[in-house]
Scaffold this active site. Structure first.
Site, short mmCIF file in Angstrom:
data_model
loop_
_atom_site.label_atom_id
_atom_site.label_comp_id
_atom_site.label_asym_id
_atom_site.label_seq_id
_atom_site.Cartn_x
_atom_site.Cartn_y
_atom_site.Cartn_z
N HIS A 110 48.38 36.42 43.25
CA HIS A 110 49.11 37.41 42.47
C HIS A 110 49.31 38.66 43.32
O HIS A 110 48.73 38.79 44.41
CB HIS A 110 48.35 37.76 41.17
CG HIS A 110 47.01 38.39 41.41
ND1 HIS A 110 45.82 37.73 41.20
CD2 HIS A 110 46.67 39.62 41.85
CE1 HIS A 110 44.83 38.53 41.49
NE2 HIS A 110 45.32 39.68 41.90
P1 TYD Z 1 42.23 36.38 37.85
O1 TYD Z 1 43.07 37.59 38.04
O2 TYD Z 1 42.94 35.07 37.68
O3 TYD Z 1 41.18 36.25 39.03
P2 TYD Z 1 41.48 36.17 40.64
O4 TYD Z 1 42.80 36.77 40.88
O5 TYD Z 1 40.41 36.99 41.24
O6 TYD Z 1 41.40 34.76 41.07
O7 TYD Z 1 41.26 36.65 36.61
C1 TYD Z 1 40.57 35.61 36.00
C2 TYD Z 1 40.33 35.98 34.55
O8 TYD Z 1 39.47 37.09 34.46
C3 TYD Z 1 41.61 36.35 33.82
O9 TYD Z 1 41.55 35.78 32.52
C4 TYD Z 1 41.55 37.83 33.71
C5 TYD Z 1 40.06 38.13 33.69
N1 TYD Z 1 39.71 39.43 34.29
C6 TYD Z 1 39.21 40.43 33.46
O10 TYD Z 1 39.08 40.27 32.23
N2 TYD Z 1 38.87 41.62 34.03
C7 TYD Z 1 38.99 41.86 35.35
O11 TYD Z 1 38.66 42.96 35.85
C8 TYD Z 1 39.53 40.81 36.18
C9 TYD Z 1 39.71 41.02 37.66
C10 TYD Z 1 39.86 39.61 35.60
#
Ligand code: TYD
Length: 136
Positions: free
Chosen positions: A52
Site C-alpha cells: 500500500h
Molecule cells: P495492514 O495495513 O494490512 O498491515 P501491513 O500493511 O503492515 O501489512 O493492516 C492489517 C490490519 O491491521 C488491518 O485490518 C488494519 C489494522 N491496523 C490497525 O487497526 N491499526 C494500525 O495501526 C495498523 C497499522 C493496522
C-alpha cells in the site's frame, strides 16, 4: 532532510550490560512527530506485508530484531532497503508504494507513524496508486 526515503540512525548507548537505543519527539532526526507505533512479528517464511501507499502519513520503519527488506516504488523507480540494525531505520515519506518481505525467523518490524490509524489515508489499490502518484 528533504522528503525522500532515507536511513536515519538513532542514538546508541553502548553498555556491557546490553546496548540501548531510543527515539523521542523533538530531537529524533525525523521530519514528523510520532503519533503511533505498531509492530509486525511472527511473520511466516515467504510472507509479504504492506502493499500500500499512504496519502499523507509519514513512517519510520525499524528492525528491532532480525532482518527484512522494505521495497519502495515511487511510480518510476524501485528501491530496496534491508533493515537489520536496531539503531537505525528507514524514513518513508507519503506517496511511496511499499512492500515488506524476506523476513528472517523471529524478526520484529516496528513502525513509527505521523498519524493515528486512518484507513482513509491508505491507497491499497496499485492501479489507483499509479493513477495519482506524482513522483518524478
Ligand atoms: P495492514 O495495513 O494490512 O498491515 P501491513 O500493511 O503492515 O501489512 O493492516 C492489517 C490490519 O491491521 C488491518 O485490518 C488494519 C489494522 N491496523 C490497525 O487497526 N491499526 C494500525 O495501526 C495498523 C497499522 C493496522
Amino acid at each position: 532532510m528533504d522528503d525522500k526515503p532515507c536511513i536515519v540512525q538513532v542514538p546508541r548507548i553502548y553498555d556491557p550490560r546490553g546496548n540501548l537505543s531510543f527515539i523521542q519527539n523533538g530531537d529524533n532526526g525525523l521530519p514528523f512527530a510520532i503519533e503511533r507505533m505498531y509492530w509486525i512479528y511472527d511473520v511466516p517464511a515467504g510472507e509479504e506485508r504492506g502493499a500500500h501507499a499512504h496519502r499523507k502519513g509519514k513512517e519510520f520503519i525499524m528492525s528491532l530484531s532480525g532482518s527484512f527488506n522494505v521495497n519502495l516504488f515511487n511510480g518510476k523507480n524501485h528501491l530496496t532497503y534491508t533493515l537489520n540494525r536496531p539503531w537505525e531505520g528507514l524514513y518513508v515519506p507519503p506517496g511511496f508504494w511499499r512492500t515488506l518481505d524476506n523476513f528472517s525467523s523471529g524478526s520484529v518490524c516496528a513502525v513509527l507513524s505521523s498519524t493515528k490509524y486512518d484507513e482513509a489515508d491508505y491507497i491499497r489499490s496499485f492501479d489507483e496508486f499509479m493513477s495519482i502518484c506524482v513522483h518524478e
